[in-house]
Design an enzyme around this catalytic site. Structure first.
Site, PDB file in Angstrom:
ATOM      1  N   LYS A 242      47.517  47.187  28.482  1.00 48.68           N
ATOM      2  CA  LYS A 242      46.824  47.440  29.739  1.00 48.68           C
ATOM      3  C   LYS A 242      47.441  48.668  30.405  1.00 48.68           C
ATOM      4  O   LYS A 242      48.676  48.811  30.413  1.00 48.68           O
ATOM      5  CB  LYS A 242      46.949  46.207  30.638  1.00 48.68           C
ATOM      6  CG  LYS A 242      46.175  46.269  31.956  1.00 48.68           C
ATOM      7  CD  LYS A 242      46.289  44.935  32.699  1.00 48.68           C
ATOM      8  CE  LYS A 242      45.562  44.924  34.026  1.00 48.68           C
ATOM      9  NZ  LYS A 242      45.663  43.605  34.701  1.00 48.68           N
TER      10      LYS A 242
ATOM     11  N   SER B  74      41.478  41.742  35.901  1.00 49.00           N
ATOM     12  CA  SER B  74      41.596  43.169  35.809  1.00 49.00           C
ATOM     13  C   SER B  74      41.987  43.638  34.419  1.00 49.00           C
ATOM     14  O   SER B  74      41.799  44.796  34.089  1.00 49.00           O
ATOM     15  CB  SER B  74      42.631  43.678  36.826  1.00 49.00           C
ATOM     16  OG  SER B  74      43.911  43.131  36.579  1.00 49.00           O
TER      17      SER B  74
ATOM     18  N   SER C  49      44.076  37.718  36.333  1.00 48.18           N
ATOM     19  CA  SER C  49      43.686  38.824  35.455  1.00 48.18           C
ATOM     20  C   SER C  49      44.063  38.612  34.000  1.00 48.18           C
ATOM     21  O   SER C  49      43.565  39.319  33.127  1.00 48.18           O
ATOM     22  CB  SER C  49      44.332  40.125  35.944  1.00 48.18           C
ATOM     23  OG  SER C  49      43.871  40.445  37.231  1.00 48.18           O
TER      24      SER C  49
END
Lengths: 468, 468
Positions: free
Chosen positions: A74, A148, A172
Site C-alpha cells: 500500500k 483505504s 481499511s
C-alpha cells in the site's frame, strides 16, 4: 501461470522446476502493468525487480520462508525503490529505507512488485478517494474495491501478487478483503511495526496482510509481526493463545442490532455463515453489540480525527488545497476538537471497552458481517460521506477497543441487484489473539472451500458455491 | 495513647485489653479536633463515629484485617458521612455512598475519622492552595506539608490516624510523605479504584496510601487494591512479582542529572541513602534520567492539563471565579490545547516511555530523591508556580510512564537552614510492581530504623539519627 497462486503452490513450482523465480516475478510484474482496476500507483522497473531476483540466487524455499513470493505494498508504506505518495502527489517523498515490516518480508525472501492505490491518506473505506483513479472491484468493476487499502486487496484477488500489505485504522484492512473475496488479517495494534508508514491515527493504525488463504497468512504473519523496539507503539506478545478449541462459542448480535442497509442478499449470506460456523462445532451466543457500535461512532464522530491532523499538520497547513475536497472536509473538521474533548472521549471509550470486553469474555470470538453491504462507484460518488460511514458500521470500533480481527470470504450474493458480489464475515477477539483467529480461519476454509480471490470467482464459477 | 500507632500495635492493644476500640477512636477524633496544622476539612461527629464502633462489636482483629484502625480520607474521595469539597466550598457535594476503596477499607474494619485538607482540586504539590487554610508541616510548622494530599500526610505523621488515603497524579501521594517523615505508596494506575474520587487527570489519577511503616502498607494494600469492574480505568494484576532478590541492582542518576535546588543538606541525605541501599545488598547502576525528566516536563508543560478541565468543565465554566487564582491560571490554560496537540503529546510520551523502560529494564528498581528540596510556606506564597513545579522534578513522570512507586523516609537534614527537616527517597518500578516495592521497603526500614512520623521526630530525637 500458477493458479491459485499461494505460497505453497509457488514453492512447489519452484522446487519441481515448473517455473523459475525470475519467470514468475516478471510475469507478475507484467500482469500488474496490465492491471485494469487502477490498483497501482507505481511499479518496479524490470531492473529494480532483477536486483531482488539476483539476491535470491543462493537461496531456496528451504532457507527463506517467503522465497520468491511476490507482494504488493500500500502506498503509505515505505519501499526504498519507489516514492511514497499516501495517495497525494504533492505529499510524495522518496524514502531512504524500507519500512521495518517491508525489510523483514524482503529478508525472508518476499519480493515487492510495486505500490498500490489507496484512499488519500488512508482516509476512507471506499477506494475511490484517489487522484490516481478510482480503484475498481476485482469481481465487478462497476463496484468499489473498498478501501483505504484498495489496490492491495485488488492486486491479491486478481492474482497479480500472492499477498499484500495494507493498513487499518477504521477498517481499511478488512473492508476491501470482503469486497474482493480474500482474507484480511488485522493484528493487534503494535504487533506489526508502523515505522516507515504514513500515520493516519497513529495510536490506532495497524499494518495488515491480505491473502487468499489462511495458510498464506499463517506463513506471512510471523515474518511481518516482529517486534520493533524503535516503534513507540510496538508491543510484545504477552502470552500465547494458539488455537480455538474444537467446540467453541462464538458471539453474534441479535437481529435488531444488525444492519444490512437493505441488502437482503448479504443478510442471507450472513445467516448462512452462522450455520457454517455451527456445523464446524461452534455454538452461537447472543451478545450485546451496543458498546461496540457506540465505540464505532466515537471514531468518526469524535476527536480521533484530530490524530489525522496531528500526523499531517505541517503539510496540511501549507497544502490543504492540494488534497481532495472530501479529505479537506474530514481532516479540516479536526480543528473543532479541543484537548479536553480528546480526553473526555478517551474516558467514554474506556467505559465502553469495559462493557465490550465483558461481552467478548463470554465467547471464543465474535462474528459480524465485515460490512452490511457494498456500493457501486457511482453510488459512492453521489453520497461520499454517508455511504463510506455505512461501510464502517462493523469495523470502526476494532482498533479503538484494541481487538485483533480477521476478515474471511463467506460466499456470494445469490440474488438481487448485487448478485455475484462476494460477502465477508469478520471474526474478532482480544488483543494478541491472532494465532487463534488464524486457526479458526483455517478450519473455516476447510469447511467452506470457496473459489479463491477474483480469478476463480467469475460468474461461471459462482453458481457452484453461492453462500457456501 | 498507643505510640507508635501502627496496625500491629493497635491490634496487640485491643487483644490484650490495654485499650478498647471505642476509647482509641474517640481519642483519635479528639486529637484530630485539636489539630493545629489545618489538616482537616471536616470530621465525623461523635454520633457518626459511634456507628462505626457499634458495627465492630461482634468482630476482632482475627476476622477483620483492619479492625478498629482509624484512617483519614483526602477530601476528594467520597465518604457518605461527610460532604466532598475537593478543597473548593462551591464545588462541595454530599455523596450518597462511599468511594469503592473507602467501602472496602470499612468492610475490613477500618474506621474513617474525617476528610483532609488538600490543594484545591488536587492541583498542586504544596498543600497551601486551599481556602480551608494552608496545611502546615507536621515537624516544622513554618514549612509546607507538601500536597496535594496535605492533610492526609500530616494526620498520619502527627499520630491522629494510623493511615490515610491520598491521591496522586503528579506526585501528591509521595511529596507530602517525604515532607512528613512517612511512607507513601502509589500503586499502578487502576489498581485502587478511582470510583467515587473527584478526577484530576482521570487517565493518570491513583488513590494512594500513607502510613508510618511498610508493615502497615502491606496490611492495607490488599484491602485497598481490589479490582472494581465499574471503574473504567481499573486493571487486574497480570502476574505476581512478589519480592526483590537479596542482592539487587538499583538505578541512580548521574550527578549532573540530579537537582537539589541548592539544598546541599538534602543532597547529603540522598547520598547516604545510596550507601544504605548498598549496605542492604544493592548494587548501584548509573541510568539515564533524561527520558524520565522529559516526560515529567510533558505533564506540566503539555496538554494533560486539559484533563483537569475535562473533569471540571461544567463547574469551571459557571464558577471559575470561585476557584483560587492559581487554579484559574492552571486550569484556564487548558483551553490553549487542541485535540491534535493532545495526540501529538501522546506520541512523544510513547517514545519517551520506550526509552525510559529500557533504562528501568537494567535494574530491579530506580531510586531518586522524592523531592530535591522543601520550602517554607512564605517562600511558596512568594513564588507559587515555580516552587511547586520544582517539587515535581522527580515525581511528575511516574503516572505518565505507568510506573508504581513508594516514597520512603530517609533521614533528616543535618545542617543548613533546613536542618531537622525530613528527607525522602522514592523507589519505583514497572506497573504492578507494588509487592516488590513493599518487600524492599520492609528491608529498608529494618536497615534504617528511623523515628516514625512527626511525634518521634521532634528536635530532641533527631540528633540520634541524622541521615541514618
Amino acid at each position: 501461470m500458477i493458479e491459485p497462486m499461494t505460497v505453497a503452490a509457488l514453492h512447489r513450482a519452484y522446487s519441481n522446476g515448473a517455473i523459475s523465480v525470475g519467470e514468475l516475478l516478471h510475469d507478475c510484474l507484467a500482469r500488474a502493468r496490465n492491471d485494469s482496476h487502477q490498483a497501482w500507483i507505481s511499479l518496479l522497473s524490470d531492473e529494480q525487480l532483477e536486483t531482488y531476483i539476483i539476491n535470491l540466487a543462493d537461496h531456496s524455499p528451504a532457507d527463506l520462508p517467503l522465497y520468491g513470493i511476490p507482494f504488493a505494498i500500500k502506498d503509505n508504506i515505505d519501499l526504498a525503490d519507489l516514492p511514497t505518495t499516501a495517495g497525494c502527489p504533492d505529499y510524495s517523498y522518496q524514502p531512504s529505507e524500507h519500512a521495518f515490516v517491508v525489510a523483514k518480508l524482503i529478508a525472508a525472501g518476499a519480493v515487492p512488485i510495486g505500490k498500490t492505490n489507496l484512499d488519500q491518506f488512508a482516509t476512507g473505506l471506499v477506494g475511490t478517494r484517489s487522484p490516481y483513479g478510482e480503484c475498481h472491484n476485482s469481481i465487478n468493476g462497476d463496484y468499489i474495491s473498498g478501501g483505504s487499502s484498495a489496490g492491495s486487496a485488488v492486486s491479491v484477488a486478481d492474482g497479480q501478487v500472492v499477498f499484500s500489505l495494507g493498513t487499518d485504522t477504521a477498517g481499511s484492512g478488512r473492508v476491501p478483503a470482503a469486497f474482493n473475496n480474500i482474507l484480511g488479517l488485522k493484528g493487534s495494534i503494535g504487533r506489526i511495526s508502523c515505522r516507515g508508514v504514513v500515520p493516519a491515527c497513529k495510536s490506532l493504525d495497524c499494518v495488515t496482510i491480505f491473502a487468499k488463504t489462511s495458510d498464506d497468512l499463517a506463513a506471512i504473519w510471523p515474518v511481518a509481526a516482529q517486534f520493533d523496539e524503535q516503534d513507540e507503539f510496538a508491543r510484545l506478545q504477552p502470552e500465547l493463545i494458539k488455537a480455538v478449541a474444537p467446540n467453541f462459542k462464538f458471539g453474534v448480535a441479535s437481529a435488531e442490532q444488525l444492519e444490512f442497509f437493505a441488502d437482503d442478499a448479504a443478510k442471507s449470506c450472513y445467516h448462512q455463515a452462522i450455520t457454517t460456523l455451527t456445523e464446524m462445532g461452534g455454538q452461537a451466543v447472543i451478545i450485546d453489540l451496543a458498546p461496540f457500535s457506540q465505540a464505532a461512532k466515537l471514531l468518526y464522530e469524535g476527536p480521533w480525527v484530530a490524530e489525522r491532523l496531528a500526523a499531517l499538520r505541517e503539510f496540511f497547513s501549507a497544502h490543504q488545497e492540494q488534497t481532495l475536497p472530501v479529505i479537506q472536509t474530514i481532516i479540516g473538521g479536526a480543528a473543532n476538537y479541543s484537548a479536553a474533548d480528546a480526553y473526555a472521549a478517551l474516558y467514554q471509550l474506556k467505559a465502553l471497552k469495559r462493557q465490550a470486553d465483558q461481552q467478548l469474555a463470554q465467547v471464543d470470538f465474535i462474528v459480524t458481517p465485515t460490512t452490511g453491504t457494498i456500493y457501486t462507484i457511482d453510488e459512492v460518488k453521489a453520497d461520499p460521506i454517508t455511504l463510506n460511514s455505512n461501510l464502517g458500521f462493523y469495523t470502526n470500533f476494532m482498533n479503538l477497543l484494541d481487538y485483533s480481527a480477521i476478515a474471511l470470504p463467506a460466499g456470494f450474493r445469490q440474488n438481487g441487484t448485487k448478485q455475484g458480489l462476494p460477502f465477508g464475515i469478520t471474526l474478532f477477539g482480544p488483543a494478541f489473539y491472532e494465532d487463534a483467529l488464524l486457526s479458526i480461519a483455517s478450519r473455516w476454509q476447510k469447511q467452506l472451500p470457496l473459489p479463491l480471490g477474483a480469478l476463480q470467482a467469475q460468474p461461471q464459477t459462482i453458481d457452484l458455491c453461492v453462500c457456501g
